[in-house]
Scaffold this motif. Structure first.
Motif, mmCIF file in Angstrom:
data_model
loop_
_atom_site.group_PDB
_atom_site.id
_atom_site.type_symbol
_atom_site.label_atom_id
_atom_site.label_comp_id
_atom_site.label_asym_id
_atom_site.label_seq_id
_atom_site.Cartn_x
_atom_site.Cartn_y
_atom_site.Cartn_z
ATOM 1 N N ILE A 233 -1.131 -0.585 -13.937
ATOM 2 C CA ILE A 233 -0.339 -0.088 -15.058
ATOM 3 C C ILE A 233 -0.366 1.434 -15.053
ATOM 4 C CG2 ILE A 233 -0.119 0.000 -17.575
ATOM 5 C CD1 ILE A 233 -1.418 -2.772 -17.683
ATOM 6 N N CYS A 234 0.817 2.045 -15.069
ATOM 7 C CA CYS A 234 0.974 3.494 -15.168
ATOM 8 C C CYS A 234 0.276 4.188 -13.995
ATOM 9 C CB CYS A 234 0.465 3.994 -16.521
ATOM 10 S SG CYS A 234 0.992 5.672 -16.923
ATOM 11 N N LEU A 235 -0.889 4.782 -14.225
ATOM 12 C CA LEU A 235 -1.645 5.391 -13.141
ATOM 13 C C LEU A 235 -1.988 4.364 -12.074
ATOM 14 C CD1 LEU A 235 -3.092 7.865 -12.033
ATOM 15 C CD2 LEU A 235 -5.062 7.268 -13.446
ATOM 16 N N GLY A 236 -2.168 3.113 -12.481
ATOM 17 C CA GLY A 236 -2.462 2.054 -11.528
ATOM 18 C C GLY A 236 -1.322 1.798 -10.562
ATOM 19 N N MET A 237 -0.083 2.144 -10.932
ATOM 20 C CA MET A 237 1.037 2.072 -10.005
ATOM 21 C C MET A 237 1.105 3.332 -9.156
ATOM 22 S SD MET A 237 5.163 1.756 -10.656
ATOM 23 C CE MET A 237 5.905 3.239 -9.955
ATOM 24 N N GLN A 238 0.961 4.496 -9.787
ATOM 25 C CA GLN A 238 1.083 5.753 -9.046
ATOM 26 C C GLN A 238 0.022 5.885 -7.957
ATOM 27 O OE1 GLN A 238 1.313 9.133 -11.662
ATOM 28 N NE2 GLN A 238 3.064 8.326 -12.806
ATOM 29 N N THR A 239 -1.146 5.306 -8.201
ATOM 30 C CA THR A 239 -2.235 5.384 -7.227
ATOM 31 C C THR A 239 -1.901 4.664 -5.926
ATOM 32 O OG1 THR A 239 -3.799 5.501 -9.056
ATOM 33 C CG2 THR A 239 -4.709 4.921 -6.929
ATOM 34 N N LEU A 240 -0.952 3.734 -5.967
ATOM 35 C CA LEU A 240 -0.566 3.022 -4.753
ATOM 36 C C LEU A 240 0.161 3.918 -3.755
ATOM 37 C CD1 LEU A 240 0.757 -0.311 -6.328
ATOM 38 C CD2 LEU A 240 -1.448 0.062 -5.204
ATOM 39 N N PHE A 241 0.693 5.047 -4.232
ATOM 40 C CA PHE A 241 1.454 5.943 -3.358
ATOM 41 C C PHE A 241 0.513 6.893 -2.610
ATOM 42 C CE2 PHE A 241 4.597 4.182 -6.078
ATOM 43 C CZ PHE A 241 5.802 4.254 -5.388
ATOM 44 N N GLU A 242 1.103 7.718 -1.734
ATOM 45 C CA GLU A 242 0.292 8.558 -0.861
ATOM 46 C C GLU A 242 -0.298 9.772 -1.558
ATOM 47 O OE1 GLU A 242 2.154 8.273 3.527
ATOM 48 O OE2 GLU A 242 3.643 8.841 1.991
#
Length: 541
Positions: free
Chosen positions: A54-63
């Motif tokens: 969720i939120c940061l939990g999605m952004q963390t998947l990126f490089e």
């Protein structure tokens, strides 16, 4: 219990963690790295294990992310998280209810009805790209389209907050928990109509002024221009002074919050006008209100009143001074843990702005700076309570203030000009700074939203102060919430159409059922203003 991993915004577990110069992302990544979790987390996701971010939990998947240069992401999805375009006419953070453009078919279609809205609060976003396309589940429009959720296999992540998206968000969470083993569905279901873009809705916020009554119970109250007591009772007997009227009681905080959630309020704000006089962290009843409300209200909750540093009264023998000092950051952390999503800062924000202007620089020590540095500016609302100081003409305005022309003669001598003086202590004390300059300074300090009240209009039900709201809205690039003066649904459409604010707030008219939240929203929809209708009703296209 099924095994899986949910990864989203988390609060630090200890107030002693050294975070003074770290953003939440840096802190989170530091914890993962120092505890050896980074590679196991990456391996877990690459193994297609159940994951909901969720939120940061999605952004963390990126490089990587522009928010934290030099801090690497998990690299599961190709691309860099970037800030919204500062040259676009957008308020940032992106705060509010917005729609979803489905890019591929999963069982989430069964959870998200066409044109339904979800809640966003963020300043950075994932930009669509050919490399990220295999992951993109939905897009959302804010200026341009950004990736609002991703999905592959048993991995799902959202930029929006399902836990704050009402019944829609709860269905999303339930659908994942019940179906993560197989999320794919037939693409020919025909449930979704293709649309070109989404629109962020205007927010209608219910505000609960909470204080202790004379018996010590927390009640929701409301008064005209901050007077929350009933008319005084005449004293009996010669020479006896009149007895103060009782605190006006309009209901219990948790029950009213639940009612407003059911009626479709987009957010709920608790303003503790007692201001934690017995010590901020000792105010257990207010903490319990937040905890109980967050268990049954699934829209954002804001709490204000006394979010400041203070010295705990000494409890030692002999009444010695020198109890423990609590920082504003520690106080805010306690209320976040109790269920608040944002904190509202009032008098301390005025003081901090004045000090910054006098010094010519920020010190990093104000409550706004500390809390926004730790939790992000979207977690900080500044409540501004100005009152009119009437002028015979603009030339009479003191230096450094903004003279504004009113739409009609309003002063005691028919004046049509004024400047708006900021106040502190619940409107009881004026300060030598005007509302326009104060709003701009608070944005510079790190505020994510401005809650703009007007002492002169409070409780009058004659409409919002459009002159004030328009001036402040033009002075900042963060969202503005208009407050004070609403008396009918048309006042909401008026303030949205004539000032461009992102949200409008009311209290007494909702408490007394003089105006229903649903009536406000249906009126807004009828006049073409995008708005989220309650529960099962469809939102704007």
């Amino acid at each position: 219990m099924r095994q899986g991993l949910a990864f989203g915004r988390r609060q630090p577990s200890s107030s002693n963690t050294k975070l003074d110069l770290l953003t939440l992302r840096n802190f989170l990544w530091q914890v993962l790295e120092t505890r050896g979790f980074t590679q196991p987390l990456r391996d877990y996701i690459l193994a297609d294990r159940p994951y909901f971010g969720i939120c940061l939990g999605m952004q963390t998947l990126f490089e990587a992310s522009e928010e934290c240069p030099g801090v690497a992401g998990l690299g599961i999805i190709k691309g860099t998280i970037k800030g919204f375009d500062s040259s676009a006419p957008l308020s940032v953070p992106h705060i509010g209810w917005n729609g979803l453009l489905m890019q591929k078919h999963t069982k989430l279609i069964q959870a998200i009805r066409p044109q339904e809205l979800v809640y966003f609060v963020h300043s950075y976003r994932a930009i669509p790209s050919p490399e990220a396309a295999p992951w993109a589940l939905t897009l959302t429009t804010y200026g341009t389209n950004f990736i609002s959720s991703v999905h592959q296999g048993r991995v799902l992540a959202t930029q929006f907050h399902p836990e704050k998206s009402g019944s829609t968000g709860l269905r999303i969470l339930r659908t994942f928990l019940e179906n993560f083993e197989s999320m794919e569905v037939d693409a020919s279901d025909g449930l979704w109509r293709p649309i070109a873009e989404t629109r962020v809705s205007k927010r209608v916020i219910a505000c609960l002024d909470v204080r202790s009554n004379d018996e010590g119970d927390l009640v929701v109250t409301k008064g005209d221009q901050y007077d929350v007591r009933e008319a005084a009772v005449a004293g009996a007997g010669e020479g006896r002074e009149g007895i103060r009227g009782a605190v006006r009681n309009l209901g219990k905080p948790v029950a009213l919050a639940r009612r407003y959630y059911d009626e479709g309020a987009d957010e709920i704000t608790f303003l503790n006008i007692t201001s934690f006089r017995q010590g901020v962290l000792d105010d257990l009843p207010m903490l319990q209100v937040l905890e109980r409300a967050s268990e049954q209200v699934f829209v954002p909750l804001t709490v204000g009143g006394g979010i400041r540093g203070y010295v705990e009264p000494s409890k030692g023998e002999g009444g010695k001074e020198g109890g423990r000092t609590w920082s504003a950051l520690e106080v805010a952390a306690r209320y976040f843990r109790a269920g608040a999503d944002k904190v509202s800062i009032g008098s301390d924000a005025v003081t901090a702005a004045e000090e910054m202007i006098q010094r010519g620089e920020k010190t990093g020590t104000s409550a706004i700076e500390q809390i926004s540095t730790r939790y992000g500016r979207q977690a900080v609302v500044v409540s501004i309570d100005p009152r009119r100081v009437y002028l015979p003409g603009p030339e009479a305005c003191p230096a450094g203030h903004t003279p504004l022309e009113l739409s009609e003669p309003s002063g005691p001598n028919g004046e049509t000009w004024c400047w708006y003086q900021a106040t502190i202590k619940g409107g009881r004390e004026g300060r030598p700074i005007d509302a326009v300059r104060l709003a701009h300074a608070c944005q510079e300090l790190g505020a994510g939203e401005i809650l703009l009240n007007c002492v002169d209009m409070d409780g009058q039900c004659r409409g919002f102060d459009l002159v004030l709201v328009r001036a402040v809205r033009a002075a900042v690039t963060i969202p503005v919430i208009a407050s004070s003066g609403a008396g009918k649904p048309q006042h909401f459409s008026e303030v949205f159409n004539k000032t461009g604010v992102e949200a409008a707030l009311a209290a007494g008219i909702f408490h007394r059922r003089e105006v229903e939240i649903d009536a406000v929203k249906r009126h807004l929809k009828e006049v073409g203003i995008p708005v989220r209708l309650a529960m099962a009703s469809p939102g704007p296209v």
